[in-house]
Enzyme design. Sequence first.
Site, PDB file in Angstrom:
ATOM      1  N   THR A  14      53.683  44.391  32.620  1.00  8.68           N
ATOM      2  CA  THR A  14      54.798  43.898  33.433  1.00  8.68           C
ATOM      3  C   THR A  14      56.155  44.296  32.875  1.00  8.68           C
ATOM      4  O   THR A  14      57.086  44.582  33.633  1.00  8.68           O
ATOM      5  CB  THR A  14      54.702  42.360  33.536  1.00  8.68           C
ATOM      6  OG1 THR A  14      53.504  42.046  34.244  1.00  8.68           O
ATOM      7  CG2 THR A  14      55.877  41.757  34.264  1.00  8.68           C
ATOM      8  N   SER A  59      47.160  46.226  31.889  1.00 12.81           N
ATOM      9  CA  SER A  59      46.293  46.111  30.715  1.00 12.81           C
ATOM     10  C   SER A  59      44.840  45.807  31.068  1.00 12.81           C
ATOM     11  O   SER A  59      43.961  45.914  30.217  1.00 12.81           O
ATOM     12  CB  SER A  59      46.840  45.096  29.725  1.00 12.81           C
ATOM     13  OG  SER A  59      46.674  43.780  30.189  1.00 12.81           O
ATOM     14  N   SER A  60      44.550  45.451  32.327  1.00 11.95           N
ATOM     15  CA  SER A  60      43.143  45.289  32.726  1.00 11.95           C
ATOM     16  C   SER A  60      42.397  46.610  32.603  1.00 11.95           C
ATOM     17  O   SER A  60      41.168  46.631  32.487  1.00 11.95           O
ATOM     18  CB  SER A  60      43.050  44.814  34.171  1.00 11.95           C
ATOM     19  OG  SER A  60      43.735  43.612  34.329  1.00 11.95           O
ATOM     20  N   THR A  95      50.230  41.693  29.273  1.00 12.27           N
ATOM     21  CA  THR A  95      49.833  40.461  28.579  1.00 12.27           C
ATOM     22  C   THR A  95      48.363  40.090  28.817  1.00 12.27           C
ATOM     23  O   THR A  95      47.771  39.383  28.012  1.00 12.27           O
ATOM     24  CB  THR A  95      50.716  39.281  29.029  1.00 12.27           C
ATOM     25  OG1 THR A  95      50.591  39.122  30.450  1.00 12.27           O
ATOM     26  CG2 THR A  95      52.160  39.506  28.655  1.00 12.27           C
ATOM     27  N   ASP A  96      47.781  40.576  29.926  1.00 14.62           N
ATOM     28  CA  ASP A  96      46.440  40.094  30.280  1.00 14.62           C
ATOM     29  C   ASP A  96      45.400  40.369  29.189  1.00 14.62           C
ATOM     30  O   ASP A  96      44.550  39.526  28.911  1.00 14.62           O
ATOM     31  CB  ASP A  96      45.983  40.717  31.604  1.00 14.62           C
ATOM     32  CG  ASP A  96      46.750  40.149  32.794  1.00 14.62           C
ATOM     33  OD1 ASP A  96      47.420  39.110  32.627  1.00 14.62           O
ATOM     34  OD2 ASP A  96      46.699  40.753  33.880  1.00 14.62           O
ATOM     35  N   CYS A 281      35.339  25.723  23.623  1.00 14.84           N
ATOM     36  CA  CYS A 281      36.548  24.901  23.462  1.00 14.84           C
ATOM     37  C   CYS A 281      37.678  25.788  22.957  1.00 14.84           C
ATOM     38  O   CYS A 281      37.465  26.766  22.252  1.00 14.84           O
ATOM     39  CB  CYS A 281      36.321  23.795  22.433  1.00 14.84           C
ATOM     40  SG  CYS A 281      35.128  22.578  22.955  1.00 14.84           S
TER      41      CYS A 281
HETATM   42  N1  ASP Z   1      48.840  42.493  34.758  1.00 16.86           N
HETATM   43  C1  ASP Z   1      49.814  42.684  33.698  1.00 16.86           C
HETATM   44  C2  ASP Z   1      49.130  43.416  32.570  1.00 16.86           C
HETATM   45  O1  ASP Z   1      48.439  42.819  31.797  1.00 16.86           O
HETATM   46  C3  ASP Z   1      50.365  41.377  33.281  1.00 16.86           C
HETATM   47  C4  ASP Z   1      51.471  41.432  32.277  1.00 16.86           C
HETATM   48  O2  ASP Z   1      51.807  42.422  31.687  1.00 16.86           O
HETATM   49  O3  ASP Z   1      52.039  40.344  32.040  1.00 16.86           O
HETATM   50  O4  ASP Z   1      49.268  44.595  32.475  1.00 16.86           O
END
Ligand code: ASP
Length: 342
Positions: A14, A59-60, A95-96, A281
């Site tokens: 992002t 990042s997926s 972030t993912d 958990c």
């Molecule tokens: N879908 C994005 C990624 O992981 C989300 C992000 O960067 O916050 O590439």
Amino acid sequence: MARKSVLLIHTGGTLGMGQPEHRRLDLEPAEHLQRMLERVPELGEIADCDLIAPWNLDSSDVGPSHWQQLARAVVEQGGAGQPGGYAGIVVIHGTDTLAYAASALAFMLRNLDRPVIFTGSQRPLQAWRSDARANLAAAVEAATMDLPEVAIVFGDRVLRGCRATKVDASDYLAFDTPNLAPLGRIGVGIDLDRAVIRRPVGLFALAEELDRQVLGVTVFPGFDPALLVGVADSGAGLRVKALIVRAFGAGNVPIVGEHSLLPAIERMSARGVAVLIATQCLRGSAQLDLYAAGRALRDAGAISAGDMSFEAAATKAMWALAHPERSVAEWFATNLAGEVSL
Ligand code: ASP
């Protein structure tokens, strides 16, 4: 004092998103850095920055081969393990799956001698009220500090990469290390907790091999163990070499009647599959000596992943399978990068 230099490695996510299509890298690294310095001018005050952009992906779509490329860039372009080079490296990442990438690099970069700081943002740098500017500036500052770890800088915290998990899909405090206190707090200054920061104990080594034949399963009431056996026996050249079972609480799974996981686990471990038990958990640890179920799992050949995050357990299993000088059980009884409390 001489100015420090920081290598920024932009990999997507992002933070660098523009409109409308963010998957293409439509800027050359030099232009990209220029844009970044325009939007975050303090970067140039904090350090001399260079930028490379080996790929630009959500990042997926980032996985083991990218992590290997990243680890090599940290060494070959960043100078890790050699005299000189950059003071630190900042990896800009979606972030993912950021916590998986940070965990994988923590295992690959043995005895790391300088900071490798992962960061990203929940809103693009060019969006108003974005968290990207603060995260980037803090990441570059952290990369100039005495912090020889793979760490995450996000929001108001510096976190150990191989302990981290993404805990919020939209909040600006997106990451946490539920089983470990932060390495540092970001406020007026960046206050690092020197007592918990790890230091190299030997020579640096790049150990980049990974084996992807790892399967993760979350147990839930009603889970049919026959499905597990079906996957393990599916043949077609596919072989599960390590299975991570996300068990209940302190490491419990059904052990009675048709729902019992024990026959499947016994069968898999007898066939050489490393069966690892983690807790589903957020906090705490899989302890296989606490309950009858845990003891039965241990007797069936299962290994505890202790208080490791799933991200760390999955990437450590990939790493351990590719480093057969020790068994997976021995590697999981070893604290490689501060990922586990032993
Ligand atoms: N879908 C994005 C990624 O992981 C989300 C992000 O960067 O916050 O590439």
